[in-house]
Design a protein around this motif. Structure first.
Motif, PDB file in Angstrom:
ATOM      1  N   GLY A  30     -18.581  16.684 -39.837  1.00 16.26           N
ATOM      2  CA  GLY A  30     -17.547  17.224 -40.722  1.00 16.26           C
ATOM      3  C   GLY A  30     -17.310  16.310 -41.909  1.00 16.26           C
ATOM      4  O   GLY A  30     -17.106  16.781 -43.034  1.00 16.26           O
ATOM      5  N   ALA A  31     -17.339  15.004 -41.662  1.00 12.82           N
ATOM      6  CA  ALA A  31     -17.179  14.041 -42.756  1.00 12.82           C
ATOM      7  C   ALA A  31     -18.335  14.175 -43.740  1.00 12.82           C
ATOM      8  O   ALA A  31     -18.133  14.134 -44.961  1.00 12.82           O
ATOM      9  CB  ALA A  31     -17.094  12.621 -42.211  1.00 12.82           C
ATOM     10  N   ALA A  32     -19.543  14.343 -43.218  1.00  8.27           N
ATOM     11  CA  ALA A  32     -20.712  14.505 -44.090  1.00  8.27           C
ATOM     12  C   ALA A  32     -20.582  15.767 -44.931  1.00  8.27           C
ATOM     13  O   ALA A  32     -20.928  15.767 -46.121  1.00  8.27           O
ATOM     14  CB  ALA A  32     -21.992  14.544 -43.256  1.00  8.27           C
ATOM     15  N   GLU A  33     -20.055  16.837 -44.345  1.00  5.70           N
ATOM     16  CA  GLU A  33     -19.840  18.078 -45.102  1.00  5.70           C
ATOM     17  C   GLU A  33     -18.794  17.868 -46.194  1.00  5.70           C
ATOM     18  O   GLU A  33     -18.940  18.363 -47.301  1.00  5.70           O
ATOM     19  CB  GLU A  33     -19.409  19.208 -44.167  1.00  5.70           C
ATOM     20  N   LEU A  34     -17.758  17.126 -45.884  1.00  2.00           N
ATOM     21  CA  LEU A  34     -16.720  16.822 -46.860  1.00  2.00           C
ATOM     22  C   LEU A  34     -17.314  16.033 -48.036  1.00  2.00           C
ATOM     23  O   LEU A  34     -17.052  16.346 -49.208  1.00  2.00           O
ATOM     24  CB  LEU A  34     -15.597  16.027 -46.203  1.00  2.00           C
ATOM     25  N   LEU A  35     -18.124  15.032 -47.736  1.00  7.25           N
ATOM     26  CA  LEU A  35     -18.749  14.226 -48.785  1.00  7.25           C
ATOM     27  C   LEU A  35     -19.731  15.049 -49.612  1.00  7.25           C
ATOM     28  O   LEU A  35     -19.994  14.736 -50.773  1.00  7.25           O
ATOM     29  CB  LEU A  35     -19.448  13.011 -48.181  1.00  7.25           C
ATOM     30  N   ALA A  36     -20.303  16.101 -49.028  1.00  5.09           N
ATOM     31  CA  ALA A  36     -21.315  16.913 -49.714  1.00  5.09           C
ATOM     32  C   ALA A  36     -20.725  17.931 -50.687  1.00  5.09           C
ATOM     33  O   ALA A  36     -21.475  18.556 -51.438  1.00  5.09           O
ATOM     34  CB  ALA A  36     -22.176  17.640 -48.677  1.00  5.09           C
ATOM     35  N   GLU A  37     -19.418  18.084 -50.702  1.00  7.35           N
ATOM     36  CA  GLU A  37     -18.833  19.127 -51.544  1.00  7.35           C
ATOM     37  C   GLU A  37     -19.142  18.931 -53.029  1.00  7.35           C
ATOM     38  O   GLU A  37     -19.618  19.835 -53.684  1.00  7.35           O
ATOM     39  CB  GLU A  37     -17.332  19.235 -51.312  1.00  7.35           C
ATOM     40  N   CYS A  38     -18.829  17.795 -53.586  1.00  9.03           N
ATOM     41  CA  CYS A  38     -19.187  17.439 -54.977  1.00  9.03           C
ATOM     42  C   CYS A  38     -18.908  18.587 -55.950  1.00  9.03           C
ATOM     43  O   CYS A  38     -19.759  18.956 -56.762  1.00  9.03           O
ATOM     44  CB  CYS A  38     -20.656  17.035 -55.059  1.00  9.03           C
ATOM     45  N   GLU A  39     -17.712  19.127 -55.901  1.00  7.59           N
ATOM     46  CA  GLU A  39     -17.391  20.344 -56.639  1.00  7.59           C
ATOM     47  C   GLU A  39     -17.603  20.238 -58.148  1.00  7.59           C
ATOM     48  O   GLU A  39     -18.157  21.146 -58.760  1.00  7.59           O
ATOM     49  CB  GLU A  39     -15.950  20.767 -56.356  1.00  7.59           C
ATOM     50  N   LEU A  40     -17.167  19.143 -58.756  1.00  7.00           N
ATOM     51  CA  LEU A  40     -17.295  19.021 -60.206  1.00  7.00           C
ATOM     52  C   LEU A  40     -18.767  18.951 -60.618  1.00  7.00           C
ATOM     53  O   LEU A  40     -19.189  19.642 -61.550  1.00  7.00           O
ATOM     54  CB  LEU A  40     -16.542  17.791 -60.723  1.00  7.00           C
ATOM     55  N   LEU A  41     -19.540  18.159 -59.908  1.00  7.34           N
ATOM     56  CA  LEU A  41     -20.965  18.053 -60.231  1.00  7.34           C
ATOM     57  C   LEU A  41     -21.653  19.403 -60.048  1.00  7.34           C
ATOM     58  O   LEU A  41     -22.456  19.817 -60.891  1.00  7.34           O
ATOM     59  CB  LEU A  41     -21.636  16.997 -59.358  1.00  7.34           C
ATOM     60  N   ARG A  42     -21.351  20.077 -58.962  1.00  5.97           N
ATOM     61  CA  ARG A  42     -21.967  21.390 -58.717  1.00  5.97           C
ATOM     62  C   ARG A  42     -21.574  22.376 -59.817  1.00  5.97           C
ATOM     63  O   ARG A  42     -22.405  23.169 -60.268  1.00  5.97           O
ATOM     64  CB  ARG A  42     -21.582  21.908 -57.336  1.00  5.97           C
ATOM     65  N   ALA A  43     -20.338  22.322 -60.278  1.00  8.25           N
ATOM     66  CA  ALA A  43     -19.899  23.217 -61.357  1.00  8.25           C
ATOM     67  C   ALA A  43     -20.633  22.908 -62.661  1.00  8.25           C
ATOM     68  O   ALA A  43     -21.104  23.828 -63.345  1.00  8.25           O
ATOM     69  CB  ALA A  43     -18.390  23.097 -61.560  1.00  8.25           C
ATOM     70  N   ARG A  44     -20.753  21.611 -62.993  1.00  7.60           N
ATOM     71  CA  ARG A  44     -21.457  21.237 -64.232  1.00  7.60           C
ATOM     72  C   ARG A  44     -22.937  21.618 -64.150  1.00  7.60           C
ATOM     73  O   ARG A  44     -23.520  22.073 -65.127  1.00  7.60           O
ATOM     74  CB  ARG A  44     -21.322  19.742 -64.510  1.00  7.60           C
ATOM     75  N   ALA A  45     -23.526  21.435 -62.992  1.00  8.92           N
ATOM     76  CA  ALA A  45     -24.938  21.804 -62.815  1.00  8.92           C
ATOM     77  C   ALA A  45     -25.109  23.320 -62.954  1.00  8.92           C
ATOM     78  O   ALA A  45     -26.026  23.788 -63.648  1.00  8.92           O
ATOM     79  CB  ALA A  45     -25.445  21.323 -61.464  1.00  8.92           C
ATOM     80  N   GLN A  46     -24.235  24.064 -62.316  1.00  9.86           N
ATOM     81  CA  GLN A  46     -24.318  25.524 -62.376  1.00  9.86           C
ATOM     82  C   GLN A  46     -24.157  26.017 -63.813  1.00  9.86           C
ATOM     83  O   GLN A  46     -24.865  26.929 -64.237  1.00  9.86           O
ATOM     84  CB  GLN A  46     -23.273  26.155 -61.473  1.00  9.86           C
ATOM     85  N   GLU A  47     -23.246  25.397 -64.574  1.00 13.24           N
ATOM     86  CA  GLU A  47     -23.068  25.763 -65.983  1.00 13.24           C
ATOM     87  C   GLU A  47     -24.367  25.575 -66.764  1.00 13.24           C
ATOM     88  O   GLU A  47     -24.623  26.294 -67.723  1.00 13.24           O
ATOM     89  CB  GLU A  47     -21.968  24.919 -66.617  1.00 13.24           C
ATOM     90  N   ALA A  48     -25.168  24.603 -66.351  1.00 18.97           N
ATOM     91  CA  ALA A  48     -26.437  24.324 -67.025  1.00 18.97           C
ATOM     92  C   ALA A  48     -27.600  25.100 -66.403  1.00 18.97           C
ATOM     93  O   ALA A  48     -28.750  24.895 -66.783  1.00 18.97           O
ATOM     94  CB  ALA A  48     -26.728  22.825 -66.968  1.00 18.97           C
ATOM     95  N   GLY A  49     -27.297  25.950 -65.427  1.00 20.70           N
ATOM     96  CA  GLY A  49     -28.339  26.752 -64.801  1.00 20.70           C
ATOM     97  C   GLY A  49     -29.108  26.033 -63.708  1.00 20.70           C
ATOM     98  O   GLY A  49     -30.202  26.451 -63.336  1.00 20.70           O
ATOM     99  N   VAL A  50     -28.541  24.960 -63.183  1.00 21.52           N
ATOM    100  CA  VAL A  50     -29.200  24.180 -62.127  1.00 21.52           C
ATOM    101  C   VAL A  50     -28.488  24.442 -60.805  1.00 21.52           C
ATOM    102  O   VAL A  50     -27.269  24.322 -60.718  1.00 21.52           O
ATOM    103  CB  VAL A  50     -29.161  22.670 -62.455  1.00 21.52           C
TER     104      VAL A  50
END
Length: 145
Positions: A30-50
């Motif tokens: 569960g801790a590993a899943e929490l650390l994997a969220e990285c919401e801001l990075l995922r949002a910036r990547a998605q905005e760039a099509g990644v």
């Protein structure tokens, strides 16, 4: 992540009783899943099509993103923190025997099968600020064990 007021608080308070430490003890997955969220990075990547699919290939795609977060001094450390946690997530999920560990100061690091520890958050912050070392390079060095 290096947040001065938080670092000062950590010095005054014992992190052994922190909620993150107890989550690591009680539920490491569960801790590993929490650390994997990285919401801001995922949002910036998605905005760039990644798409960040937790693979080494996605680290290469991150290395190629235009570093627009460097224009915002408030966003830069958050993107760097997320990049480090994402790097750690990819290492833990793809390098056999690698796992998350909390240092006594509460900083999450990745322990490799060799026993070496990678301070992925520090690496992510360096990457976000300067672009070096590349995330793929850190991964490759970690995967060599």
């Amino acid at each position: 992540m290096n947040i001065p007021f938080l670092d000062n608080w950590r010095k005054k308070h014992d992190t052994a009783g922190s909620p993150l430490v107890s989550v690591f003890d009680r539920d490491p997955e569960g801790a590993a899943e929490l650390l994997a969220e990285c919401e801001l990075l995922r949002a910036r990547a998605q905005e760039a099509g990644v798409t960040l699919d937790d693979t080494p290939r996605s680290l290469g795609a991150l290395d190629q993103l235009p570093p627009r977060w460097r224009d915002d001094p408030e966003e830069l450390p958050w993107v760097g923190n997320d990049a480090g946690l994402y790097l750690g997530t990819v290492i833990v999920r793809t390098v056999p025997g690698a796992g998350w560990r909390l240092r006594p100061d509460g900083q999450p690091v990745v322990r490799l099968p060799s026993g070496r520890e990678v301070n992925v958050v520090e690496a992510g912050l360096d990457w976000a600020a300067t672009g070096t070392p590349e995330l793929t390079q850190i991964y490759a060095e970690s995967a060599e064990f």
